[in-house]
Design a protein around this motif. Structure first.
Motif, mmCIF file in Angstrom:
data_model
loop_
_atom_site.group_PDB
_atom_site.id
_atom_site.type_symbol
_atom_site.label_atom_id
_atom_site.label_comp_id
_atom_site.label_asym_id
_atom_site.label_seq_id
_atom_site.Cartn_x
_atom_site.Cartn_y
_atom_site.Cartn_z
ATOM 1 N N ARG A 1 7.761 -3.730 10.276
ATOM 2 C CA ARG A 1 7.092 -4.579 11.273
ATOM 3 C C ARG A 1 5.573 -4.489 11.130
ATOM 4 N N LEU A 2 5.070 -3.290 10.808
ATOM 5 C CA LEU A 2 3.624 -3.130 10.603
ATOM 6 C C LEU A 2 3.135 -4.047 9.486
ATOM 7 N N TYR A 3 3.872 -4.060 8.384
ATOM 8 C CA TYR A 3 3.456 -4.883 7.241
ATOM 9 C C TYR A 3 3.606 -6.377 7.559
ATOM 10 N N GLU A 4 4.592 -6.717 8.381
ATOM 11 C CA GLU A 4 4.729 -8.125 8.804
ATOM 12 C C GLU A 4 3.572 -8.536 9.706
ATOM 13 N N SER A 5 3.211 -7.651 10.653
ATOM 14 C CA SER A 5 2.064 -7.939 11.523
ATOM 15 C C SER A 5 0.816 -8.130 10.674
ATOM 16 N N ALA A 6 0.634 -7.253 9.689
ATOM 17 C CA ALA A 6 -0.548 -7.314 8.817
ATOM 18 C C ALA A 6 -0.557 -8.625 8.029
ATOM 19 N N LEU A 7 0.606 -8.994 7.514
ATOM 20 C CA LEU A 7 0.704 -10.245 6.749
ATOM 21 C C LEU A 7 0.327 -11.433 7.635
ATOM 22 N N ALA A 8 0.805 -11.384 8.867
ATOM 23 C CA ALA A 8 0.553 -12.495 9.797
ATOM 24 C C ALA A 8 -0.933 -12.660 10.102
ATOM 25 N N ILE A 9 -1.691 -11.551 10.053
ATOM 26 C CA ILE A 9 -3.145 -11.684 10.317
ATOM 27 C C ILE A 9 -3.938 -11.616 9.007
ATOM 28 N N ARG A 10 -3.239 -11.738 7.891
ATOM 29 C CA ARG A 10 -3.864 -11.738 6.559
ATOM 30 C C ARG A 10 -4.705 -10.483 6.306
ATOM 31 N N LEU A 11 -4.081 -9.356 6.650
ATOM 32 C CA LEU A 11 -4.682 -8.039 6.404
ATOM 33 C C LEU A 11 -3.863 -7.355 5.314
ATOM 34 N N THR A 12 -4.518 -6.998 4.233
ATOM 35 C CA THR A 12 -3.809 -6.314 3.156
ATOM 36 C C THR A 12 -3.910 -4.807 3.378
ATOM 37 N N ILE A 13 -2.765 -4.197 3.587
ATOM 38 C CA ILE A 13 -2.754 -2.742 3.798
ATOM 39 C C ILE A 13 -2.900 -2.065 2.429
ATOM 40 N N PRO A 14 -3.883 -1.173 2.298
ATOM 41 C CA PRO A 14 -4.206 -0.652 0.972
ATOM 42 C C PRO A 14 -3.274 0.451 0.484
ATOM 43 N N MET A 15 -2.035 0.410 0.838
ATOM 44 C CA MET A 15 -1.063 1.385 0.315
ATOM 45 C C MET A 15 0.336 0.786 0.400
ATOM 46 N N THR A 16 1.254 1.362 -0.385
ATOM 47 C CA THR A 16 2.608 0.827 -0.390
ATOM 48 C C THR A 16 3.366 1.314 0.850
ATOM 49 N N LYS A 17 4.505 0.663 1.106
ATOM 50 C CA LYS A 17 5.332 1.110 2.233
ATOM 51 C C LYS A 17 5.805 2.558 2.032
ATOM 52 N N ALA A 18 6.083 2.917 0.784
ATOM 53 C CA ALA A 18 6.542 4.293 0.501
ATOM 54 C C ALA A 18 5.415 5.282 0.807
ATOM 55 N N GLU A 19 4.199 4.922 0.433
ATOM 56 C CA GLU A 19 3.049 5.799 0.733
ATOM 57 C C GLU A 19 2.820 5.896 2.240
ATOM 58 N N MET A 20 2.995 4.777 2.925
ATOM 59 C CA MET A 20 2.818 4.760 4.385
ATOM 60 C C MET A 20 3.866 5.663 5.052
ATOM 61 N N THR A 21 5.095 5.559 4.568
ATOM 62 C CA THR A 21 6.189 6.371 5.106
ATOM 63 C C THR A 21 5.871 7.855 4.935
ATOM 64 N N LYS A 22 5.377 8.193 3.755
ATOM 65 C CA LYS A 22 5.038 9.596 3.468
ATOM 66 C C LYS A 22 3.875 10.049 4.359
ATOM 67 N N ALA A 23 2.890 9.183 4.551
ATOM 68 C CA ALA A 23 1.737 9.541 5.395
ATOM 69 C C ALA A 23 2.200 9.879 6.816
ATOM 70 N N VAL A 24 3.131 9.087 7.329
ATOM 71 C CA VAL A 24 3.631 9.325 8.696
ATOM 72 C C VAL A 24 4.410 10.647 8.733
ATOM 73 N N ASN A 25 5.323 10.812 7.784
ATOM 74 C CA ASN A 25 6.132 12.040 7.773
ATOM 75 C C ASN A 25 5.258 13.283 7.598
ATOM 76 N N ASP A 26 4.263 13.197 6.724
ATOM 77 C CA ASP A 26 3.373 14.345 6.480
ATOM 78 C C ASP A 26 2.566 14.688 7.736
ATOM 79 N N THR A 27 2.122 13.659 8.451
ATOM 80 C CA THR A 27 1.299 13.901 9.652
ATOM 81 C C THR A 27 2.148 14.561 10.745
ATOM 82 N N VAL A 28 3.378 14.108 10.879
ATOM 83 C CA VAL A 28 4.286 14.700 11.875
ATOM 84 C C VAL A 28 4.548 16.164 11.527
ATOM 85 N N ALA A 29 4.814 16.425 10.254
ATOM 86 C CA ALA A 29 5.094 17.805 9.812
ATOM 87 C C ALA A 29 3.856 18.683 9.986
#
Ligand code: PMP
Length: 285
Positions: free
Chosen positions: A52-80
């Motif tokens: 949903r984050l990437y869809e929201s970004a696409l809808a406002i023409r914002l390119t997220i500078p990392m892949t979904k896999a990298e984003m997933t890892k960033a979230v998991n790493d921050t929680v840990a």
């Protein structure tokens, strides 16, 4: 342990995790975000939130500078890194710093921020006894102006409605859409139960397509309830047997009154209780 915030690939003490005052996220609310739960150290429905984050970004023409896999890892790493067992993640992507003015071509360096913390949205007592809603005069954003499907950093529409609620002693407020039909609440989706049929506004009612909403629809179907995504009017809530709200932060919470009128018996109902139990079991899986 001091809170560590992820910002652009680094985990920094929260005091050092800062963004520019020229960031268009701050200047114009130009950015997107997600609010996500952590249960038993596991980030709940992370793939759905990242999508949903990437869809929201696409809808406002914002390119997220990392892949979904990298984003997933960033979230998991921050929680840990923060040792969160049961908590809440706020994932934010801003447009980045630029010159003054709306032109996105003059911005660079979108900021990716992950905050892992705890959250208590509503008092525990309301999960037992239900909450009261008032209908806000502020309508939900017209989908042709700013689609409510976009989870953007621009939440003033919801904040203005929330103020109407808190002014009248309510922790949530009902928002209608531009047609006068029920849309959602300021930070939660809404459901009613009528003759054991579960009903919630369809996405074309101008709502955020809540991830908790989707889970509850799925769990209800699996449990054999008839489920309808339809157009609802305030009238349908007044004559409903039961009503409840869903959201990542709220989870599933009963509603017992709208605009001073009791809904059903005026107490949380059996279908709400059953779905709450099923939802809680699902979060522990
Ligand atoms: N509607 C709005 C306006 C919201 O901000 C939210 C999230 N807080 C929801 C509904 C519920 O969405 P989700 O279940 O994905 O958290």
């Amino acid at each position: 342990m001091s809170v560590k915030v992820y910002i652009n690939g680094k985990l920094l003490p929260k005091e050092e995790a800062t963004v520019s005052v020229y960031d268009h996220g701050l200047l114009y609310g130009d950015g997107v975000f997600e609010g996500i739960r952590v249960y038993s150290r596991k980030v709940f429905l992370l793939a759905e939130h990242v999508d949903r984050l990437y869809e929201s970004a696409l809808a406002i023409r914002l390119t997220i500078p990392m892949t979904k896999a990298e984003m997933t890892k960033a979230v998991n790493d921050t929680v840990a890194a923060n040792g969160i067992v049961d908590g809440y993640v706020r994932l934010v992507v801003t447009r980045g710093a630029g010159s003054l003015g709306l032109d996105i071509r003059r911005t660079s360096d979108p900021q990716v921020i992950v905050i892992a913390d705890t959250i208590t949205l509503y008092p525990a007592e309301m999960y037992e006894n239900g909450l009261n809603l008032v209908t806000a005069a502020t309508i939900r954003n017209h989908p042709a102006a700013l689609s409510p499907r976009i989870k953007s950093l621009n939440y003033l529409n919801n904040i203005l409605a929330k103020i109407e609620g808190t002014d009248q002693g309510c922790v949530e407020a009902l928002m209608l859409n531009h047609k006068g039909d029920v849309a959602e609440c300021t930070g939660d989706n809404i459901f009613i139960v009528k003759d054991r049929v579960l009903k919630t506004p369809s996405t074309d009612s101008g709502i955020l397509k809540g991830i908790t909403r989707d889970v509850v629809l799925k769990l209800a179907r699996e449990a054999g309830y008839a489920v309808e995504e339809v157009t609802l009017q305030r009238h349908d809530i007044f004559v409903a047997d039961e009503c409840f709200l869903t959201g990542s932060a709220a989870e599933l919470i009963p509603v017992v009154q709208l605009d001073g009128r009791p809904i059903g018996t005026g107490k949380p109902g059996p279908v709400t209780g059953d779905l709450l139990k099923r939802f809680q079991e699902f979060t522990r899986k």
